[in-house]
Design a protein around this motif. Structure first.
Motif, short mmCIF file in Angstrom:
data_model
loop_
_atom_site.label_atom_id
_atom_site.label_comp_id
_atom_site.label_asym_id
_atom_site.label_seq_id
_atom_site.Cartn_x
_atom_site.Cartn_y
_atom_site.Cartn_z
N CYS A 5 27.98 45.19 50.72
CA CYS A 5 27.73 45.00 49.29
C CYS A 5 28.95 44.49 48.55
CB CYS A 5 27.25 46.31 48.65
SG CYS A 5 25.71 46.92 49.35
N SER A 6 30.03 44.17 49.26
CA SER A 6 31.27 43.73 48.63
C SER A 6 31.41 42.22 48.77
CB SER A 6 32.47 44.43 49.29
OG SER A 6 32.41 45.82 49.07
N PHE A 7 31.83 41.58 47.66
CA PHE A 7 31.92 40.13 47.62
C PHE A 7 33.16 39.73 46.83
CE2 PHE A 7 27.51 41.49 47.66
CZ PHE A 7 26.97 40.77 48.72
N THR A 8 33.45 38.44 46.84
CA THR A 8 34.48 37.88 45.98
C THR A 8 33.94 36.64 45.29
OG1 THR A 8 35.46 36.53 47.73
CG2 THR A 8 36.40 38.74 47.38
N ALA A 9 34.49 36.33 44.13
CA ALA A 9 34.09 35.14 43.38
C ALA A 9 35.33 34.58 42.69
CB ALA A 9 33.02 35.47 42.35
N ILE A 11 36.69 33.07 39.55
CA ILE A 11 36.34 32.99 38.14
C ILE A 11 37.53 32.39 37.41
CG2 ILE A 11 35.53 34.23 36.10
CD1 ILE A 11 33.60 34.35 38.50
N ASP A 12 37.39 31.15 36.98
CA ASP A 12 38.50 30.43 36.35
C ASP A 12 39.72 30.44 37.29
OD1 ASP A 12 36.99 29.73 34.12
OD2 ASP A 12 37.47 31.60 33.10
N ASP A 13 40.78 31.16 36.88
CA ASP A 13 42.03 31.10 37.66
C ASP A 13 42.27 32.33 38.50
OD1 ASP A 13 42.40 32.80 35.49
OD2 ASP A 13 44.48 32.23 35.19
N VAL A 14 41.26 33.15 38.72
CA VAL A 14 41.47 34.38 39.46
C VAL A 14 40.29 34.65 40.39
CG1 VAL A 14 40.36 35.92 37.78
CG2 VAL A 14 42.23 36.80 39.20
N THR A 15 40.59 35.29 41.52
CA THR A 15 39.54 35.74 42.43
C THR A 15 39.24 37.20 42.13
OG1 THR A 15 40.18 34.19 44.17
CG2 THR A 15 38.91 36.12 44.84
N LEU A 16 37.98 37.48 41.84
CA LEU A 16 37.54 38.84 41.56
C LEU A 16 36.75 39.39 42.75
CD1 LEU A 16 36.26 38.69 37.85
CD2 LEU A 16 38.55 39.29 38.69
N ALA A 17 37.11 40.59 43.17
CA ALA A 17 36.32 41.31 44.16
C ALA A 17 35.32 42.19 43.41
CB ALA A 17 37.23 42.18 45.02
N TYR A 18 34.12 42.32 43.97
CA TYR A 18 33.12 43.11 43.27
C TYR A 18 32.10 43.66 44.25
CZ TYR A 18 30.09 38.97 43.66
OH TYR A 18 29.35 37.92 44.14
N LEU A 55 26.52 46.29 39.47
CA LEU A 55 27.70 45.46 39.68
C LEU A 55 28.94 46.24 39.28
CD1 LEU A 55 26.48 42.10 38.07
CD2 LEU A 55 26.32 42.80 40.47
N ALA A 56 29.96 46.18 40.12
CA ALA A 56 31.22 46.88 39.82
C ALA A 56 32.38 46.02 40.30
CB ALA A 56 31.26 48.24 40.49
N PRO A 57 33.04 45.30 39.40
CA PRO A 57 34.17 44.47 39.82
C PRO A 57 35.49 45.23 39.80
CG PRO A 57 33.67 44.05 37.52
CD PRO A 57 32.66 45.07 38.00
N SER A 65 41.24 42.38 43.66
CA SER A 65 41.20 41.15 42.86
C SER A 65 42.60 40.55 42.72
CB SER A 65 40.60 41.42 41.48
OG SER A 65 39.22 41.67 41.58
N GLY A 66 42.63 39.28 42.31
CA GLY A 66 43.90 38.60 42.14
C GLY A 66 44.71 39.15 40.98
N ILE A 67 46.00 38.89 41.02
CA ILE A 67 46.94 39.44 40.03
C ILE A 67 47.47 38.32 39.15
CG2 ILE A 67 49.16 40.61 39.71
CD1 ILE A 67 48.68 41.92 42.46
N THR A 68 47.48 38.56 37.85
CA THR A 68 48.17 37.70 36.90
C THR A 68 49.36 38.47 36.36
OG1 THR A 68 46.14 36.55 36.27
CG2 THR A 68 47.98 36.44 34.71
N GLU A 69 50.54 37.94 36.53
CA GLU A 69 51.74 38.64 36.09
C GLU A 69 52.01 38.39 34.61
OE1 GLU A 69 55.17 38.15 38.61
OE2 GLU A 69 53.93 37.77 40.37
#
Length: 270
Positions: A5-9, A11-18, A55-57, A65-69
């Motif tokens: 049930c775990s995926f990634t997408a 979204i704009d400039d970041v990869t979100l796991a959900y 849904l739970a990201p 998920s990706g990191i924005t510093e």
């Protein structure tokens, strides 16, 4: 939570796991600061079994998920969530926001009207920070980067769960501490700086025309009457206080929390 049930997408400039579990109307669960989507493991299973698509990201900077510093603003988190809904073809959801993500959920309702069918805010506050609060959050972000999440996690654990939880349910306290310790320091610091600069969201609550549930742990040290204020602001709102719980009632008193959420969700299934 099953890996199936775990995926990634992207979204704009970041990869979100959900996590995407179940079928039916959509229930979106948003975690709090320095937590991750694993905090909702029980609720994902419970409400998927009750006929919801849950849904739970992991929010930007947390979990897998990706990191924005630097700094991530509340508005950016809200846009990420809207982008994930777009990616999944979901027009609207009942949104549950805990602590920091309660503010993200309110910002989602402000920036993306119509995406929120119902709003559940758990142990959060609607107001922005004053000068002292902004300074305190930036100082905390500096400390996170300097000292790491081990030090930060141990310093805030006693405010994340009630003393009674630590004594009677040490496993819950350990679970919370493990999430805090494993959170990426750069992501946690960037989110903390963003929280320092958030807007006052009181007018969002006043303008909502969807049902609202406000949940507060009876022993939440951060509340200071915020739960009652939010329930009074929203036109169609109810307040539920969870006894023997601090800041994280979904983990400290999961049965009581689930009962409150289940009762609220019945409004969307008839």
């Amino acid at each position: 939570m099953s890996d199936v049930c775990s995926f990634t997408a992207r979204i704009d400039d970041v990869t979100l796991a959900y996590t995407d579990r179940g079928e039916g109307p959509v229930l979106l669960l948003l975690h709090g600061h320095a937590y991750d989507r694993s905090m909702w493991a029980r609720q994902i299973e419970v409400f998927a079994e009750l006929g919801w698509r849950v849904l739970a990201p992991d929010l930007r900077g947390f979990g897998a998920s990706g990191i924005t510093e630097g700094i991530v603003y509340t508005e950016e988190f809200a846009d990420d969530v809207a982008g994930l809904l777009d990616h999944l073809g979901v027009p609207a959801a009942v949104v549950v926001g805990f602590s920091m993500s309660g503010q993200i959920a309110m910002e989602l309702a402000r920036r993306h009207p119509g995406r929120v069918r119902g709003l559940v805010v758990v142990d959060t506050v609607p107001e922005g920070e004053d000068r002292a609060g902004r300074r305190r959050r930036h100082t905390t972000a500096d400390a996170i980067l300097a000292g790491g999440m081990e030090t930060y996690g141990r310093s805030v654990l006693g405010r994340m769960v009630a003393d009674a939880t630590v004594e009677s349910c040490p496993g819950v306290a350990a679970e919370v501490l493990a999430m805090l310790r494993s959170a990426p320091a750069k992501g946690a610091a960037a989110a903390m700086r963003g929280r320092a600069e958030r807007r006052d969201l009181s007018d969002v609550l006043r303008g909502l025309r969807v049902p609202v549930l406000v949940v507060v742990g009876a022993d939440d040290v951060f509340d200071g009457g915020a739960g009652r204020r939010m329930a009074d602001l929203a036109p169609d709102a109810q307040l539920v206080v969870i006894d023997e719980a601090g800041h994280t009632p979904s983990l400290e008193q999961p049965a009581a929390f689930d009962d409150a959420l289940r009762a609220f969700l019945q409004r969307f299934t008839h």
